[in-house]
Scaffold this motif. Structure first.
Motif, PDB file in Angstrom:
ATOM      1  N   MET A  45       0.832  -1.206   0.000  1.00  0.00           N
ATOM      2  CA  MET A  45       0.000   0.000   0.000  1.00  0.00           C
ATOM      3  C   MET A  45       0.868   1.257   0.000  1.00  0.00           C
ATOM      4  N   ALA A  46       1.969   1.216   0.718  1.00  0.00           N
ATOM      5  CA  ALA A  46       2.873   2.362   0.711  1.00  0.00           C
ATOM      6  C   ALA A  46       3.420   2.614  -0.686  1.00  0.00           C
ATOM      7  N   VAL A  47       3.703   1.537  -1.413  1.00  0.00           N
ATOM      8  CA  VAL A  47       4.216   1.662  -2.779  1.00  0.00           C
ATOM      9  C   VAL A  47       3.186   2.322  -3.687  1.00  0.00           C
ATOM     10  N   ALA A  57       2.507   6.269  -2.524  1.00  0.00           N
ATOM     11  CA  ALA A  57       3.553   7.282  -2.695  1.00  0.00           C
ATOM     12  C   ALA A  57       3.354   8.138  -3.952  1.00  0.00           C
ATOM     13  N   PRO A  58       3.146   7.552  -5.137  1.00  0.00           N
ATOM     14  CA  PRO A  58       2.925   8.422  -6.311  1.00  0.00           C
ATOM     15  C   PRO A  58       1.618   9.201  -6.258  1.00  0.00           C
ATOM     16  N   ILE A  59       0.613   8.691  -5.553  1.00  0.00           N
ATOM     17  CA  ILE A  59      -0.648   9.424  -5.409  1.00  0.00           C
ATOM     18  C   ILE A  59      -0.439  10.679  -4.570  1.00  0.00           C
ATOM     19  N   VAL A  60       0.365  10.556  -3.505  1.00  0.00           N
ATOM     20  CA  VAL A  60       0.694  11.722  -2.675  1.00  0.00           C
ATOM     21  C   VAL A  60       1.416  12.765  -3.508  1.00  0.00           C
ATOM     22  N   ILE A  61       2.341  12.307  -4.347  1.00  0.00           N
ATOM     23  CA  ILE A  61       3.104  13.242  -5.186  1.00  0.00           C
ATOM     24  C   ILE A  61       2.199  13.924  -6.203  1.00  0.00           C
ATOM     25  N   GLN A  62       1.291  13.160  -6.815  1.00  0.00           N
ATOM     26  CA  GLN A  62       0.456  13.700  -7.892  1.00  0.00           C
ATOM     27  C   GLN A  62      -0.680  14.583  -7.385  1.00  0.00           C
ATOM     28  N   TYR A  63      -1.343  14.152  -6.302  1.00  0.00           N
ATOM     29  CA  TYR A  63      -2.544  14.850  -5.860  1.00  0.00           C
ATOM     30  C   TYR A  63      -2.354  15.635  -4.562  1.00  0.00           C
ATOM     31  N   GLY A  64      -1.238  15.433  -3.884  1.00  0.00           N
ATOM     32  CA  GLY A  64      -0.982  16.154  -2.651  1.00  0.00           C
ATOM     33  C   GLY A  64      -1.452  15.395  -1.421  1.00  0.00           C
ATOM     34  N   LEU A  65      -0.889  15.760  -0.282  1.00  0.00           N
ATOM     35  CA  LEU A  65      -1.198  15.077   0.969  1.00  0.00           C
ATOM     36  C   LEU A  65      -2.657  15.259   1.376  1.00  0.00           C
ATOM     37  N   GLY A  66      -3.265  16.387   0.984  1.00  0.00           N
ATOM     38  CA  GLY A  66      -4.646  16.647   1.356  1.00  0.00           C
ATOM     39  C   GLY A  66      -5.647  15.713   0.706  1.00  0.00           C
ATOM     40  N   SER A  67      -5.223  14.993  -0.327  1.00  0.00           N
ATOM     41  CA  SER A  67      -6.140  14.091  -1.026  1.00  0.00           C
ATOM     42  C   SER A  67      -6.249  12.730  -0.360  1.00  0.00           C
ATOM     43  N   ILE A  68      -5.360  12.426   0.562  1.00  0.00           N
ATOM     44  CA  ILE A  68      -5.278  11.063   1.091  1.00  0.00           C
ATOM     45  C   ILE A  68      -6.527  10.670   1.874  1.00  0.00           C
ATOM     46  N   ALA A  69      -7.077  11.588   2.654  1.00  0.00           N
ATOM     47  CA  ALA A  69      -8.269  11.244   3.434  1.00  0.00           C
ATOM     48  C   ALA A  69      -9.416  10.837   2.517  1.00  0.00           C
ATOM     49  N   LEU A  70      -9.648  11.621   1.459  1.00  0.00           N
ATOM     50  CA  LEU A  70     -10.748  11.315   0.543  1.00  0.00           C
ATOM     51  C   LEU A  70     -10.496  10.023  -0.223  1.00  0.00           C
ATOM     52  N   VAL A  71      -9.286   9.842  -0.729  1.00  0.00           N
ATOM     53  CA  VAL A  71      -9.006   8.645  -1.512  1.00  0.00           C
ATOM     54  C   VAL A  71      -9.057   7.399  -0.634  1.00  0.00           C
ATOM     55  N   THR A  72      -8.691   7.544   0.637  1.00  0.00           N
ATOM     56  CA  THR A  72      -8.763   6.412   1.565  1.00  0.00           C
ATOM     57  C   THR A  72     -10.205   6.003   1.839  1.00  0.00           C
ATOM     58  N   LEU A  81     -17.692  17.033  -6.331  1.00  0.00           N
ATOM     59  CA  LEU A  81     -17.760  16.164  -7.508  1.00  0.00           C
ATOM     60  C   LEU A  81     -16.452  16.164  -8.291  1.00  0.00           C
ATOM     61  N   GLY A  82     -15.813  17.304  -8.390  1.00  0.00           N
ATOM     62  CA  GLY A  82     -14.553  17.382  -9.121  1.00  0.00           C
ATOM     63  C   GLY A  82     -13.468  16.528  -8.474  1.00  0.00           C
ATOM     64  N   ALA A  83     -13.381  16.591  -7.136  1.00  0.00           N
ATOM     65  CA  ALA A  83     -12.371  15.796  -6.427  1.00  0.00           C
ATOM     66  C   ALA A  83     -12.652  14.304  -6.569  1.00  0.00           C
ATOM     67  N   LEU A  84     -13.939  13.939  -6.500  1.00  0.00           N
ATOM     68  CA  LEU A  84     -14.295  12.524  -6.645  1.00  0.00           C
ATOM     69  C   LEU A  84     -13.896  11.999  -8.015  1.00  0.00           C
ATOM     70  N   LYS A  85     -14.161  12.790  -9.061  1.00  0.00           N
ATOM     71  CA  LYS A  85     -13.783  12.369 -10.416  1.00  0.00           C
ATOM     72  C   LYS A  85     -12.275  12.233 -10.552  1.00  0.00           C
ATOM     73  N   ALA A  86     -11.544  13.192  -9.987  1.00  0.00           N
ATOM     74  CA  ALA A  86     -10.085  13.180 -10.123  1.00  0.00           C
ATOM     75  C   ALA A  86      -9.457  12.009  -9.397  1.00  0.00           C
ATOM     76  N   LEU A  87     -10.042  11.646  -8.255  1.00  0.00           N
ATOM     77  CA  LEU A  87      -9.410  10.634  -7.410  1.00  0.00           C
ATOM     78  C   LEU A  87     -10.005   9.236  -7.563  1.00  0.00           C
ATOM     79  N   PHE A  88     -11.053   9.118  -8.385  1.00  0.00           N
ATOM     80  CA  PHE A  88     -11.712   7.808  -8.467  1.00  0.00           C
ATOM     81  C   PHE A  88     -10.768   6.732  -9.007  1.00  0.00           C
ATOM     82  N   GLY A  89      -9.981   7.060 -10.019  1.00  0.00           N
ATOM     83  CA  GLY A  89      -9.042   6.077 -10.570  1.00  0.00           C
ATOM     84  C   GLY A  89      -8.031   5.620  -9.539  1.00  0.00           C
ATOM     85  N   ALA A  90      -7.493   6.576  -8.781  1.00  0.00           N
ATOM     86  CA  ALA A  90      -6.538   6.233  -7.731  1.00  0.00           C
ATOM     87  C   ALA A  90      -7.200   5.391  -6.648  1.00  0.00           C
TER      88      ALA A  90
END
Length: 549
Positions: free
Chosen positions: A86-88, A91-106, A244-253
Motif C-alpha cells: 500500500m505504501a508503494v 507514494a505516487p498518489i501523494v506526489i500527484q494529488y498532494g497530501l490533502g487528497s489522502i483522506a478522501l481517496v482512503t 464532484l470534481g475531487a471525486l472524479k479526479a481521485l476515483f481512478g486512484a
C-alpha cells in the motif's frame, strides 16, 4: 427472497461465534496481541513515512484500521494495518494529488472494497494464479527495498521518479563521506534484525534494532534525520471534502487502492487460514471489514489499510486464536500514541529504512522462487514478467498482465491437449464398417481450437465415408464457439450426404448444444445417442440402407 437477503447481510456482520474460543484462549490471545503490537510499531511508522503520508498516519492506521478490521473482518487471526504494498501504491498518489487528497481517496477506496464484499466478489482472488501472486510479492519486495535507499543514505524522497530511477539517482549523487554516519546507523539496525533471531527467537528484533539505533543517535548526538513530532492523541474524525470534481479526479486512484487492498487482504487471510487451526475465513466478510477499516482510517487522518501477512503470521505463531489478539495489538499501539510519542519521535529515519530493507528480503522465499522457476517455462515467464512490470510500471497493471499472460499460456496448453482421433469400431468388423468414421473429441472444444478440429473432421479425404459418429463423452470443456463450430460441421457433412450421429453428450453441454443449434443440424433427433453400441448399430443400419457411393 427477503429472508435470503437478511441471511446474507447477517453473514457479513460480527457474531458471537467469533469469540467462541475466548474462554480457553484469552491468555494466549493477549500475549500474541502484545507480541504483534511490538512488531507492528516500527513497521507502522516506517510504512507511513515510506508512503509519504508521515509516521503519524501510519501509527493511526495501525490503531484505527487494525481495530475495525479485527472486529468486522472475515478472519479470526488476520492483523491489519499499513503495508509495504500500500505504501508503494500511495507514494505516487501523494506526489500527484498532494497530501490533502489522502483522506478522501482512503475513504473512497474503503467504500469500494465494502461494495465488493457486499456484492460477493470476495472469492475472485482464487482466480489469481500462484506465479502471479509470487511475482507480485517479489516486485513489491524489490520496490520496498529501493524506496529505502534514499533514507538509508540520508536523503529525502525523490519526487516524480520510479523507485528504481530514484535509487540510482541518489546513489550517483551521494557524498559518501557525509552519508557514512547515516549508513552506519542503518547498518547497525539491519545487523541486529538479522542477528538477534539467531540468538533467541523470542527477541522482538525490529523493535530492539530501532531502540538500539535510537539510543546510539541520541547519546552520541549523531546528525541524522529523525521522525520528529507525533500527535499525543487520536485526532477528531473529520469527513473529507468530497466535491464532484475531487471525486472524479481521485476515483481512478481509489479504484487502484481498493483493488490492491482487496487482493492483499484476501491473499493474507487465505495464507492465515492454512497456518491456523481456527477455521476458514469468509472472503466477502473480510472485504467488508477491510473496507470499513479504510473508511475509519481515512476519517481519523490515516492511510488505506490491508491485511498484513507478516503481522498475521506473527500472530498465528504467537498463539493467537480469536480476534482479541488483533484487538490487543491495536490497543497497545493506542497506548503508544497517548503515552510514548516523545521517545518515538526520536527514532532515526535511517533505522526504520533498515527495518523495511530487511523486511523486504524476508518477503522473498527462495524456496518458492526455485519451485516456480523449476515448474514450467510458461509459469516461470509469468512470474518474471509480473515482477518486472510491478517494479518498472504499475502494481495493478502487473496483476492484470500476469493474469492475462497466465490465461494465454493455459489456453495454449488446453489447446495442445485438444484433438480429434479416428478410432476403429469395437468388436468384429462387419461389411460396410469402412464407410463409418468413429471420431473421438478429446480435451476442449473452445474458440482456441474450434477451427483446427473442424478442419480435421471435415477436410479429411474420406470419400468412402457415409456416416460419421462424433464421440463427445471425453470432451471436458465446450464453449459457444465450439458448439457453433459443431453445428457448422454437422451442417456441412449433412449437405455432402454424410449422416452425422453425436454420441455421449454430457449433461452440462446439452443445453448449450441445443441453444446454438447443433441438435437442429442433425438429420434426425434420434441421431443424438448416449450409448456407443447403439450409435454404431444405428450407423450400420444407415450403411446397409444406403447404396455404396
Amino acid at each position: 427472497m427477503t429472508s435470503g437477503a437478511a441471511q446474507a447481510v447477517k453473514r457479513l456482520l460480527p457474531h458471537r461465534s467469533d469469540y467462541s474460543e475466548l474462554p480457553r484462549s484469552w491468555r494466549r490471545d493477549v500475549l500474541a496481541g502484545a507480541t504483534v503490537g511490538v512488531v507492528a510499531l516500527p513497521l507502522a511508522l516506517a510504512f507511513g513515512i515510506s508512503s509519504g503520508v508521515g509516521a503519524a498516519a501510519g501509527l493511526i492506521t495501525a490503531v484505527v484500521a487494525g481495530l475495525v478490521a479485527a472486529v468486522f473482518g472475515g478472519s479470526n487471526v488476520q492483523v491489519s494495518g499499513p503495508t509495504g504494498a500500500m505504501a508503494v501504491v500511495l507514494a505516487p498518489i501523494v506526489i500527484q494529488y498532494g497530501l490533502g487528497s489522502i483522506a478522501l481517496v482512503t475513504v473512497l477506496a474503503g467504500v469500494i472494497v465494502v461494495a465488493a464484499g457486499a456484492t460477493g466478489l470476495g472469492r475472485a482472488v482464487t482466480f489469481i494464479p500462484w506465479p502471479v501472486i509470487e511475482g507480485f510479492t517479489l516486485g513489491i519486495a524489490i520496490i520496498i527495498f529501493l524506496q529505502q535507499i534514499p533514507a538509508a543514505l540520508g536523503h529525502g524522497a525523490v519526487a516524480g521518479r520510479s523507485p528504481l530511477l530514484a535509487a540510482w539517482e541518489v546513489m550517483r549523487h551521494t557524498d559518501w563521506a557525509v552519508a557514512g554516519t547515516t549508513l552506519a546507523v542503518a547498518a547497525l539496525a539491519a545487523a541486529l534484525m538479522i542477528g538477534l533471531p539467531r540468538i533467541h527467537r523470542g527477541i522482538p528484533e525490529s523493535l530492539t534494532a530501532v531502540l538500539a539505533a535510537t539510543l546510539l543517535v541520541v547519546f552520541a548526538h549523531l546528525p541524522v534525520a529523525r521522525i520528529g513530532e507525533l500527535p499525543s492523541n487520536l485526532p477528531t474524525p473529520v469527513l473529507p471534502d468530497a466535491d464532484l470534481g475531487a471525486l472524479k479526479a481521485l476515483f481512478g486512484a481509489a479504484l487502484a487502492i481498493a483493488a490492491l487492498a482487496a487482493i492483499e487482504s484476501l491473499l493474507s487471510a487465505r495464507v492465515a487460514a492454512t497456518m491456523s487451526s481456527t477455521g476458514p475465513y469468509d472472503p466477502n466478510r473480510e472485504l467488508v471489514g477491510q473496507g470499513m477499516a479504510s473508511v475509519a482510517s481515512g476519517l481519523f487522518g490515516g492511510m488505506p489499510a490491508t491485511g498484513a501477512i507478516a503481522r498475521t503470521a506473527v500472530n498465528v505463531r504467537s498463539g493467537g486464536v480469536t480476534r482479541v489478539s488483533a484487538i490487543v495489538h491495536s490497543l497497545l499501539l493506542l497506548c503508544v500514541v497517548y503515552f510514548a510519542t516523545g521517545p518515538v519521535s526520536a527514532i532515526p529515519l535511517c533505522a526504520l529504512s533498515a527495518v523495511l530493507m530487511v523486511t523486504s528480503f524476508r518477503m522473498i522465499s527462495r524456496t518458492t522462487v526455485a519451485r516456480i522457476v523449476r515448474s514450467t517455462r510458461s509459469d516461470a515467464l509469468t512470474f518474471a514478467l509480473t515482477a518486472i512490470v510491478t517494479v518498472c510500471f504499475d502494481l495493478i497493471e502487473a496483476v492484470e498482465i500476469g493474469i492475462v499472460v497466465a490465461a494465454v499460456f493455459t489456453l495454449r496448453s488446453v489447446a495442445r491437449r485438444s484433438s480429434v482421433t479416428r478410432e476403429s469400431l469395437p468388436g468384429p468388423t462387419l461389411p460396410g464398417d469402412e464407410r463409418i468414421a468413429l471420431l473421438r473429441l478429446d480435451g476442449a472444444m473452445f474458440f482456441g481450437v474450434a477451427e483446427r478440429i473442424s478442419n480435421a473432421i471435415t477436410d479429411a479425404d474420406r470419400p468412402e465415408v457415409s456416416v460419421v459418429i462424433i464421440r463427445m463423452s471425453s470432451l471436458g470443456m465446450l464453449d459457444a464457439t465450439g458448439a457453433n463450430t459443431l453445428a457448422q460441421i454437422a451442417q456441412e457433412l449433412e449437405s455432402r450426404g454424410i449422416t452425422v450421429i453425436i454420441k455421449g453428450v454430457q449433461a452440462e453441454h446439452l443445453e448449450l448444444l441445443t441453444n446454438v443449434g447443433v441438435i437442429d443440424s442433425l438429420r434426425h433427433e434420434n441421431h443424438l445417442i448416449d450409448s456407443l453400441d447403439v450409435a454404431i448399430a444405428h450407423a450400420r443400419s444407415h450403411v446397409v440402407a444406403a447404396p455404396a457411393r
